[in-house]
Write an enzyme that holds these catalytic residues in place. Structure first.
Site, PDB file in Angstrom:
ATOM      1  N   CYS A 170       0.818  -1.212   0.000  1.00  7.94           N
ATOM      2  CA  CYS A 170       0.000   0.000   0.000  1.00  7.94           C
ATOM      3  C   CYS A 170       0.849   1.259   0.000  1.00  7.94           C
ATOM      4  O   CYS A 170       0.417   2.303  -0.465  1.00  7.94           O
ATOM      5  CB  CYS A 170      -0.985  -0.010   1.168  1.00  7.94           C
ATOM      6  SG  CYS A 170      -0.261  -0.207   2.783  1.00  7.94           S
TER       7      CYS A 170
ATOM      8  N   VAL B 228      -0.003   4.348  -2.331  1.00  4.66           N
ATOM      9  CA  VAL B 228      -0.387   5.669  -1.826  1.00  4.66           C
ATOM     10  C   VAL B 228       0.450   6.763  -2.497  1.00  4.66           C
ATOM     11  O   VAL B 228      -0.067   7.820  -2.862  1.00  4.66           O
ATOM     12  CB  VAL B 228      -0.262   5.733  -0.286  1.00  4.66           C
ATOM     13  CG1 VAL B 228      -0.459   7.167   0.213  1.00  4.66           C
ATOM     14  CG2 VAL B 228      -1.277   4.818   0.375  1.00  4.66           C
TER      15      VAL B 228
END
Lengths: 513, 500
Positions: free
Chosen positions: A153, A157
């Site tokens: 992630c 991001v």
């Protein structure tokens, strides 16, 4: 002194010895500042009530004991099903340590994957340099035939662009220009591991199929198994059935050998998996079948776009689901289902008939991935069982609708409730307020078994606290037999346990059941 | 007891050359600094002890793509330091995975009613979705804390364990924590342990220690009158009951363990710690920071000790007792004498089965050095050792334990470790779950030395008996003799091959 060299006590009995019991009691009293016992008991009882259940099910933000993992785990599992393929996860390195541990604890096998080890500076400047160096190192050290890139992630991001980065790395000579580096963006904050599986398989197929001309080979079939902790047993069993039928097929993604390597003195970092050549050839298959619909939604869409026929199943398990799977294969391949398989079917029916009295009317709670829950629910109803709670933390509204349709198709489904998006702390409330006879799930279910005294049957990933179950199939008629036996063993063991009290309940401690 | 043996210095040096030759130049240059052979024996003036030097670089970034075994800052904070505190709810704040993979995996034993007044083996997550990334998760965090207070009213506090996205999207978890702590009159600790911070678990330990300082010590006044023998045990996570097997000894010599950090701990034990008279630190790497802080601010001295194996337990008990004077010293001698029968019997039983067996270690915080003497107490020899996330001061301390010629590997890569094991072919490897099965495939016995391979405790005298038995059952199991099919001709060279 509790310990002795002759009889060395493990943690369980050791800390029940008087010295330790006293020590722990005094620790609690003198140093822990605990809540009074009565308050703890009261709260404990309160959590068993309908009132607590309503509050618990009304949660909007907090998730407790979910039955799902994140996308990249699915991607790493998917990549493990291809020949000499190393997973390269772009982002923070701790994640990769977690995926490897998680898979190893279930399969009791090594699990290899590398990270691009991005740190704070990469968070600011992006991870291009990590990709360039990382691919070069992986290529040099681990001699892969393919490097499958997914993301944590962190990389998602900050918006790292895998396609651009990989092209860049190839330009820098990290790997040869024609070396296969398929990729999939696998944000952990979208969907679950089943979507990561989908993304990675699709990424690999795109890598080999895009821009290639398709020459359909009539009657040939691709099979995509989906994220399956029982791939070792299941894939081998299905191959046996397909071989018996004489079908021309290819498993697209097959981790059965990778996660079941022999002990003979040699460590195989890579073993088995779908051969690169077979992935390429799979473009020409007439049809692609998915064994787990919710694991392959995007992949099957891609297959359709290229002109393949597709069909998907929900973890085909038990009698009718296996029938349907085989008939579909027969229809596409033009191959008859041979008598030998008919005999296997008959033997499973025979076994269900032999045991029907013990299974009829048993109530079940079932949780796991959406396809698994569907498959098991269906089989349970075939044996006269009554699903009461069907729960998938990563279930969607489409899944919920399909489940309700399935349950409505049988009188045994009339009392069932479908819980999509709920977690195992919700299940705890469900089991207290609407109890069942048996709970089907994975190792995390043991906490529910402890709290609610519902016997747990471990049939899905991850299984950490029992060994080797995944080496046996759940699919096919043989697999159905295995599932049936596992359920029956639990029922009989419980009954024996309840009736073995000498002179009290052992009048029912029957020799023959 | 000091076991006398030497390691094959020349072979180990050659091995290092060999593995480095397979790296691209840039990576080889960087990895070279992390590999060495213990050397330069020197004597300290006062005690005449022989020390080795482990001259490696450490605590620097892992190289991309090499298969480091390290974890992240979140693992260091939630997984190690905070997670075991049993009466607090620890939120894995961010996407679902981190909390899921670390759920119940470190075997931090505790006594309590899970889900009611204890929460260690539960996975609380904010399960971030795309909208939380886009719009921020602070509102969600507030709601989560409300829901925790409603459903788990007996919790004594909450920690917010940040996963990677939190620091990247600019959430203000400190403001949320402050607001909610006031609203509920409770302790809420925001921890900035995003996985991308630092180079390993280690910075997560440090950040977690700092969070205790800032959000527990600095916000709580504790009324507690400490006795003269009050101590804290720092850096014992009670894996398989380690802290209990240690506590029993400390109590037997007359000390009061007012706080155990952090295995089986309650928040009260953490809050009260600065009142104690001495901090006893087992895992130096993960909790030295807070000990230094307590020394500076509250004047609590600290002392390292080692409760693995009778030699170290004995030495540690004496050293700890010395701090408190003759009364405790006398009791320590009685305790040592009391257990000598057990340790003698254990050693008599297992020494003949284990002596001369060669061991390679690769673990985390303290064990790559702390367990060495426990093996030597059983006649076993350490041929190689290394740390996932050590700093320079750990390698200095390691020099006190290892013999000359011992292979030292910092932040070892999968490739290096396989090659080392394949050529050295030790009789036992002690490392983690990611290493276990590849080593066993080679036909080499293995024990997980993070989780005690689901056994333990290994601390204390009671734990040493279990440790000895476990090493024996690994090394002397008949399965290792079953690998070769009888119809196959015996291979002349070791069959184990890594990735070629």
């Amino acid at each position: 002194m509790p310990q002795s060299a002759e009889k060395i006590l493990d943690h369980a009995p050791l800390f029940r010895e008087p010295e330790y019991r006293q020590m722990l009691a005094e620790k609690k009293l003198n140093f822990e500042c605990p809540h009074p016992d009565q308050i703890v008991t009261d709260q404990s009882e309160y959590t068993k009530t309908w009132e607590y259940r309503e509050k618990n099910l009304a949660r909007e933000a907090l998730v407790i004991n979910p039955a799902k993992a994140c996308q990249p785990l699915g991607a790493v599992f998917a990549a493990a099903g291809f020949e000499r393929t190393m997973s390269f996860v772009h982002g923070s390195q701790g994640c990769v340590a977690y995926y490897r541990s998680h898979l190893s604890r279930h399969f009791k096998e090594p699990s290899s994957a590398v990270s691009s080890s991005m740190t704070e500076d990469a968070a600011v400047f992006g991870g291009l340099k990590n990709m360039i160096d990382g691919l070069a190192n992986t290529y040099a050290l681990y001699d892969p035939k393919m490097i499958a890139v997914s993301t944590t992630c962190m990389a998602e991001v900050i918006g790292d662009d895998l396609h651009g980065f990989i092209e860049n790395a190839k330009g820098e000579g990290s790997v040869p220009a024609d070396f296969d580096v398929p990729f999939a963006h696998t944000p952990a904050f979208v969907g679950s591991h089943v979507d990561g599986y989908d993304g990675m398989v699709k990424g690999i197929l795109e890598n080999f199929w895009k821009g290639k001309e398709r020459k359909e080979v009539a009657g040939s079939i691709n099979i995509i198994p989906g994220f399956d902790g029982f791939c070792v047993g299941n894939n081998r069993e299905l191959k046996r059935l397909l071989d018996l039928m004489g079908v021309s097929y290819a498993f697209v993604q097959d981790a059965s050998d990778q996660f079941d390597t022999p002990s003979d003195g040699m460590y195989r970092m890579y073993d088995g998996g779908t051969k690169i050549e077979d992935v390429k050839a799979a473009l020409n298959a007439e049809a692609t079948l998915s064994l787990q619909h919710y694991n392959t939604r995007k992949t099957l869409e891609f297959c359709q776009e290229l002109g393949q026929a597709t069909a998907s199943f929900h973890y085909p398990l038990g009698l009718k689901a296996t029938d349907e799977f085989l008939m579909k294969v027969s229809e596409i391949s033009g191959k008859e289902i041979p008598g030998a398989i008919g005999l296997e079917r008959g033997r499973l029916v025979d076994a269900i008939a032999d045991s029907q009295a013990w299974l009829h009317g048993k109530k079940y709670a079932i949780y796991g991935d959406p396809d698994f829950v569907y498959g098991v629910t269906r089989f349970v109803m075939e044996t006269g069982g009554e699903p009461i709670h069907c729960l998938a933390t990563n279930g969607t509204s489409a899944w919920e609708a399909e489940m309700k349709e399935l349950l409505a198709s049988s009188p045994f489904g009339k009392d069932a409730q479908v819980w999509s998006g709920k977690d195992l702390w919700a299940m705890r409330s469900l089991l207290f307020t609407e109890p069942v006879d048996l709970l089907i799930g994975n190792s995390y279910g043991k906490y529910l078994e402890r709290d609610t005294s519902t016997p747990l049957i471990r049939l899905t990933f991850p299984i950490f606290d029992r060994h080797h179950h995944h080496r046996f199939p759940l699919m096919g008629y043989q697999g159905g037999l295995r599932v049936l036996t596992t359920i029956l063993d639990k029922i009989f063991d419980k009954l024996d346990g309840e009736t073995m009290k000498v002179g009290v309940t052992d009048y029912s401690y029957d020799l023959t059941r | 007891m000091s076991l006398d043996y030497e390691n094959d210095d020349a072979l180990h040096k050659k091995l290092i050359e060999e593995v480095l030759s397979h790296y691209p130049d840039k990576a080889a240059k960087r990895r070279k600094k992390h590999l060495s052979v213990a050397k330069n024996k020197r004597k300290t003036a006062e005690e005449g002890q022989v020390f080795s030097e482990c001259d490696v670089k450490s605590n620097i970034k892992s190289i991309p793509g090499v298969m480091t075994i390290r974890g992240c800052a979140y693992a260091g904070s939630k997984g190690v330091v905070w997670g075991p505190i049993k009466d607090m709810v620890h939120i894995s704040h961010g996407p679902v995975g981190c909390g899921q993979y670390s759920w119940s995996q470190r075997r931090n034993y505790y006594v309590g009613t899970t889900g009611i007044d204890a929460f260690v083996t539960m996975q609380f997550t904010s399960d971030f979705q795309e909208k939380d990334i886009v719009f921020g998760g602070d509102k969600k965090l507030e709601k989560i804390i409300d829901e925790i207070e409603e459903l788990f009213p007996l919790n004594n506090g909450v920690t917010v364990q940040s996963e990677c996205p939190i620091g990247l999207i600019g959430d203000d978890i400190e403001a949320v924590s402050r607001k909610k702590a006031e609203e509920y009159n409770t302790t809420i600790v925001p921890v900035r342990c995003e996985g991308f911070r630092g180079v390993s678990q280690s910075l997560g330990h440090h950040i977690a220690n700092d969070a205790i300082r800032d959000w527990v010590f600095d916000t709580t006044e504790v009324a507690y009158e400490a006795g003269r023998y009050d101590v804290n045990v720092i850096g014992d996570y009670n894996i398989g009951g380690d802290a209990w097997a240690s506590r029993i000894l400390l109590e037997e010599i007359g000390l009061h363990v007012v706080g155990n950090w952090s295995g089986d701990a309650t928040l009260a034990e953490i809050e009260r710690a600065p009142k104690a008279k001495l901090n006893l630190i087992h895992c130096y790497r993960s909790m030295n920071y807070i000990c230094r802080h307590m020394e500076e601010k509250y004047g609590v001295p600290w002392m390292e000790y080692n409760f693995f194996g009778p030699s170290q337990i004995e030495a540690s008990l004496r050293q700890i007792a010395k701090h408190f004077g003759p009364e405790i010293e006398e009791r320590a001698e009685r305790v040592i004498a009391k257990y000598s029968g057990l340790t003698d019997a254990v050693i008599d039983k297992y020494w003949p089965r284990l002596r001369g067996k060669r061991v390679m270690l690769y673990v985390g915080g303290l064990r790559p050095r702390h367990v060495i003497t426990a093996y030597e107490d059983l006649g076993m020899e350490i041929v190689g050792t290394g740390y996932e996330f050590a700093h320079n001061d750990d390698y200095q301390r390691t020099g006190h334990y290892v013999k000359e010629g011992t292979l030292i590997y910092d932040d070892v890569t999968g490739y290096e470790l396989e090659k080392f094991i394949e050529v050295i072919r030790p009789d036992l490897v002690g490392s983690g779950i990611k290493e276990k099965y590849s080593v066993q495939k080679m036909g080499i016995p293995f024990r997980q030395m993070h989780s005690w391979d689901y056994s333990g405790p290994y601390h204390g005298y009671d734990g040493f008996a279990i440790f000895a038995r476990d090493m024996d059952l690994a090394v002397n199991n008949p399965v290792w003799g079953l690998y070769d099919a009888p119809w196959k001709k015996k291979a002349m060279t070791p069959a184990a091959v890594a990735a070629e």
